[in-house]
Design a protein around this motif. Structure first.
Motif, short mmCIF file in Angstrom:
data_model
loop_
_atom_site.label_atom_id
_atom_site.label_comp_id
_atom_site.label_asym_id
_atom_site.label_seq_id
_atom_site.Cartn_x
_atom_site.Cartn_y
_atom_site.Cartn_z
N ARG A 84 -0.22 -40.50 0.63
CA ARG A 84 0.38 -40.86 0.31
C ARG A 84 1.31 -42.84 1.20
O ARG A 84 1.37 -43.25 1.04
CB ARG A 84 1.64 -40.19 1.03
CG ARG A 84 1.90 -39.24 -0.29
CD ARG A 84 2.10 -38.15 -0.21
NE ARG A 84 2.99 -37.59 -2.10
CZ ARG A 84 1.74 -37.02 -2.08
NH1 ARG A 84 0.57 -36.86 -2.07
NH2 ARG A 84 2.62 -35.75 -3.51
N CYS A 88 1.88 -46.20 0.53
CA CYS A 88 3.09 -46.59 0.97
C CYS A 88 3.29 -48.41 1.63
O CYS A 88 3.58 -48.53 1.06
CB CYS A 88 4.03 -45.65 2.25
SG CYS A 88 5.19 -45.83 3.10
N CYS A 105 15.59 -44.00 -0.44
CA CYS A 105 14.95 -43.81 0.43
C CYS A 105 14.18 -44.68 1.02
O CYS A 105 13.27 -45.76 0.29
CB CYS A 105 14.58 -42.06 0.27
SG CYS A 105 13.56 -42.09 -0.45
N PHE A 108 8.00 -44.28 2.82
CA PHE A 108 7.15 -43.39 3.06
C PHE A 108 7.67 -41.85 2.25
O PHE A 108 7.05 -41.43 1.72
CB PHE A 108 7.17 -43.27 4.84
CG PHE A 108 6.21 -42.27 4.88
CD1 PHE A 108 6.92 -40.45 4.88
CD2 PHE A 108 5.31 -41.90 4.67
CE1 PHE A 108 5.56 -39.46 5.13
CE2 PHE A 108 4.07 -40.43 5.15
CZ PHE A 108 4.69 -39.57 5.17
N LEU A 109 9.33 -41.66 2.55
CA LEU A 109 9.91 -40.55 1.79
C LEU A 109 9.65 -40.69 0.25
O LEU A 109 9.23 -40.07 -0.57
CB LEU A 109 11.11 -40.67 2.11
CG LEU A 109 11.57 -40.17 3.76
CD1 LEU A 109 13.08 -39.79 3.57
CD2 LEU A 109 11.17 -38.87 3.46
N HIS A 111 6.96 -42.44 -1.83
CA HIS A 111 5.57 -41.89 -1.71
C HIS A 111 5.24 -40.47 -1.20
O HIS A 111 4.76 -39.57 -2.16
CB HIS A 111 5.22 -43.34 -0.74
CG HIS A 111 4.52 -43.80 -1.90
ND1 HIS A 111 3.60 -44.42 -2.73
CD2 HIS A 111 5.26 -45.36 -2.00
CE1 HIS A 111 3.40 -45.40 -3.27
NE2 HIS A 111 4.03 -46.16 -3.15
N LEU A 112 6.06 -39.64 -0.24
CA LEU A 112 5.87 -38.23 0.13
C LEU A 112 6.29 -37.07 -1.02
O LEU A 112 5.70 -36.27 -1.13
CB LEU A 112 6.87 -38.04 1.49
CG LEU A 112 6.30 -36.85 1.81
CD1 LEU A 112 4.88 -36.51 2.21
CD2 LEU A 112 7.26 -36.62 3.05
N CYS A 113 7.66 -37.97 -1.46
CA CYS A 113 8.02 -37.01 -2.62
C CYS A 113 8.13 -37.17 -4.20
O CYS A 113 8.34 -36.59 -4.69
CB CYS A 113 10.07 -37.46 -2.02
SG CYS A 113 10.38 -36.31 -0.51
N GLU A 115 5.16 -39.46 -5.49
CA GLU A 115 4.07 -40.14 -5.27
C GLU A 115 3.77 -40.99 -7.01
O GLU A 115 3.45 -42.12 -6.92
CB GLU A 115 3.09 -39.61 -5.06
CG GLU A 115 2.02 -40.74 -5.12
CD GLU A 115 1.50 -41.35 -3.92
OE1 GLU A 115 0.47 -41.88 -4.19
OE2 GLU A 115 2.12 -41.12 -2.57
#
Length: 161
Positions: A84, A88, A105, A108-109, A111-113, A115
Motif C-alpha cells: 500500500r 500510495c 480522504c 494513504f487511507l 490505499h489502506l482501506c 486498494e
C-alpha cells in the motif's frame, strides 16, 4: 538547431509531449465506480500487480516498465504482506501531475482501506485522459508523434573479406 529530447530512443519535442487534460481539477470517476470498466475491475481484483504496473509506467513516463513495477508490487505483497505504501506513492504522484484533489480522504487511507478501488480509479483516470493503458508509455508517445517510427539499427552489407 534545437536537439530533440529522447524518450527511450523516440525523439520527442516538448510540443509532441502533450498530456491530455493536464489542467483538470477533479477525478474523472469516483473511487467506487470500479464497474465502469468491468475488465479492469476483474484484472485488479485477481491480479492487482498488472493494473499497478500499467499505472506506474504511465506515471513514471516510461522510466520504469509495467513489468518491473508490477513485479515489485507483487513481491512486496508476498514478502511484506502488502504494498500500500508503494501504490500510495504513485497515487500522490498522479495527483500532482494532474492537479487532482486528495479525495475522498488522504492518499494513504484510500490505499489502506480501498486498494483495489484506488487502483481502478487511477487506471480509469489515465484512460480518461487519453492513454491507451495496455500499450504503455512508449506506445502512447508513438501514437502522439505520427510520422516518427522506431527502426531497428541498420546492419552492414553482410560478411565481406
Amino acid at each position: 538547431m534545437k536537439r530533440a529530447n529522447l524518450i527511450q530512443g523516440i525523439p520527442v519535442s516538448p510540443h509532441h509531449l502533450h498530456i491530455p487534460n493536464a489542467s483538470s481539477q477533479t477525478w474523472s470517476t469516483g473511487l467506487f465506480n470500479c464497474c465502469d470498466d468491468p475488465g479492469n475491475c476483474c484484472i485488479t481484483c485477481w491480479c492487482p500487480c498488472i493494473t499497478f504496473g500499467q499505472i506506474a509506467e504511465i506515471a513514471d513516463r516510461g522510466i520504469t516498465s509495467c513489468g518491473v513495477s508490477g513485479t515489485l508490487y507483487g513481491l512486496m505483497m508476498l514478502i511484506l504482506g502488502g504494498s500500500r505504501c508503494y501504490s500510495c506513492f504513485y497515487r500522490s504522484k498522479l495527483r500532482s501531475q494532474y492537479n487532482l484533489p486528495e479525495s475522498p480522504c488522504p492518499d494513504f487511507l484510500v490505499h489502506l482501506c480501498c486498494e483495489g478501488c484506488a487502483l481502478c480509479q487511477e487506471y480509469r483516470e489515465l484512460k480518461a485522459r487519453g492513454f491507451d493503458m495496455p500499450i504503455g508509455w512508449i506506445g502512447n508517445m508513438e501514437k502522439q508523434t505520427p510520422g516518427v517510427t522506431t527502426l531497428p539499427p541498420s546492419m552492414g552489407g553482410g560478411m565481406a573479406r
